[in-house]
Design an enzyme around this catalytic site. Sequence first.
Site, PDB file in Angstrom:
ATOM      1  N   GLU A 134     -43.601 -18.117  14.739  1.00 31.20           N
ATOM      2  CA  GLU A 134     -43.133 -16.899  13.908  1.00 31.20           C
ATOM      3  C   GLU A 134     -44.703 -15.827  13.916  1.00 31.20           C
ATOM      4  OE1 GLU A 134     -42.201 -18.416   9.989  1.00 31.20           O
ATOM      5  OE2 GLU A 134     -40.164 -19.414  10.964  1.00 31.20           O
ATOM      6  N   GLU A 190     -33.483 -24.659  15.143  1.00 31.70           N
ATOM      7  CA  GLU A 190     -33.303 -24.905  13.656  1.00 31.70           C
ATOM      8  C   GLU A 190     -31.831 -24.355  13.069  1.00 31.70           C
ATOM      9  OE1 GLU A 190     -36.672 -23.231  11.653  1.00 31.70           O
ATOM     10  OE2 GLU A 190     -38.083 -23.935  13.149  1.00 31.70           O
ATOM     11  N   ASN A 241     -41.317 -19.641  19.237  1.00 34.60           N
ATOM     12  CA  ASN A 241     -40.058 -19.931  18.403  1.00 34.60           C
ATOM     13  C   ASN A 241     -40.326 -19.087  17.225  1.00 34.60           C
ATOM     14  OD1 ASN A 241     -38.112 -21.975  17.690  1.00 34.60           O
ATOM     15  ND2 ASN A 241     -39.477 -22.410  15.796  1.00 34.60           N
ATOM     16  N   ASP A 270     -28.930 -23.522  10.950  1.00 34.90           N
ATOM     17  CA  ASP A 270     -27.997 -23.593   9.990  1.00 34.90           C
ATOM     18  C   ASP A 270     -27.308 -22.138   9.672  1.00 34.90           C
ATOM     19  OD1 ASP A 270     -30.210 -22.253   8.730  1.00 34.90           O
ATOM     20  OD2 ASP A 270     -30.854 -24.230   7.686  1.00 34.90           O
ATOM     21  N   HIS A 311     -31.508 -19.386  12.159  1.00 36.32           N
ATOM     22  CA  HIS A 311     -31.065 -19.428  10.745  1.00 36.32           C
ATOM     23  C   HIS A 311     -30.020 -18.371  10.360  1.00 36.32           C
ATOM     24  CE1 HIS A 311     -33.736 -22.782   9.747  1.00 36.32           C
ATOM     25  NE2 HIS A 311     -34.770 -21.961  10.371  1.00 36.32           N
TER      26      HIS A 311
END
Length: 377
Positions: free
Chosen positions: A180, A288, A223, A290, A259
């Site tokens: 990030e 990651e 990432n 979801d 996300h």
Amino acid sequence: MRSVRIVTFALAAALAVPLATSTATAKPSADHEAAPHSNAKFDRLRWAAPEGFFIGSAAAGGGHHLEQDYPDPFTFDKKYRKILGQQFNSVSAENQMKWEFIHPERDQYRFEEADAIVEFAQRNRQAVRGHTLLWHSQNPDWLEEGDFTKEELRAILKDHIDTVVGRYAGKIQQWDVANEIFNDQAELRTEENIWIRELGPEIVADAFRWAHEADPEAKLFLNDYNVEGINAKSDAYYELAQELLEQGVPLHGFGAQGHLSTRYGFPGDLQQNLQRFADLGLETAITEIDVRMDLPASGKPTKEQLRQQADYYQQALSACLAVNDCNSFTIWGFTDKYSWVPVFFEGEGSATVMTERFVRKPAFFALQSTLKEARTR
Ligand code: 9MR
């Protein structure tokens, strides 16, 4: 900060009938949760996956879990551990390798939990994704509030990377070296990120070089979130990746966290975006994922919401499977019991592929069938 956790136990009953169909022994009752996790190998995501493809989950612990009224999930929840070992052939440390966790004092490392994850993974023949080495968040106070010279800070980062990456050398498949580093305006985080602020943007390349020296086998990744589609932020990464590669920096991969929320449409250009990084010679990964949703007052998602969620998971996995060298697809937890989502987004939840009681949702079966299809292609 404690926040309300949405209790979705009722889901188990609501979903029991459709979800039980994959196993002959599953009983259509709220407590059939024990049955679907049959020992049949082919019933597991990791066995459904094509050769060389890694289907992973975060190993829950640290971070927001510390403020919840349950013990550390990875350490103490037996059923959780069993499913984590059975279903996945890759695990990521959700918080246990972050600075504030693994390096709580300047002269003190805390390896127990990270060691336990790596050992668990080895026992279960799983790959490990290391997360993360250079980030603006979850840094210990001694670091953020310390009064260090530039030379000292550089030495602190190098020592951390040497120590942590070196400790697990040969056992980590992919490291999120820089996490990030761009903000939502697609600018480098020159204020928030202590390393970039104090040492300049060149420190990113150094972090990759040091990580590579400490573990020449690990694949080293950039990432971030909100970089699934082609947009200003993923463009910034695309440029940075080109620059780093031109300089001969050991950058090996680009991770899109994934996300997602059903509030926003699915990023339909995900495959195209991953492909452009692949065309640079990089690996890509969904690191990651979801898929959260706005929950109705009952706290229980509707069938249509679950269907839409399954569709998002399926599309993301298909995009990755369609790109050469997108070999790793990690969900950010497999059960709502431990999801970060309701803790951070009020009114949203149900973001993972199993309910709080480990009942599989349509999204689980969407992943399973998509993997199986890819394996038999
Ligand atoms: O899931 C993690 C949660 O337990 C922590 O409290 C939180 C703190 O920032 O970080 C969560 O994981 C984040 C990951 O490390 C980086 N990408 C975003 C993830 C969700 O916030």
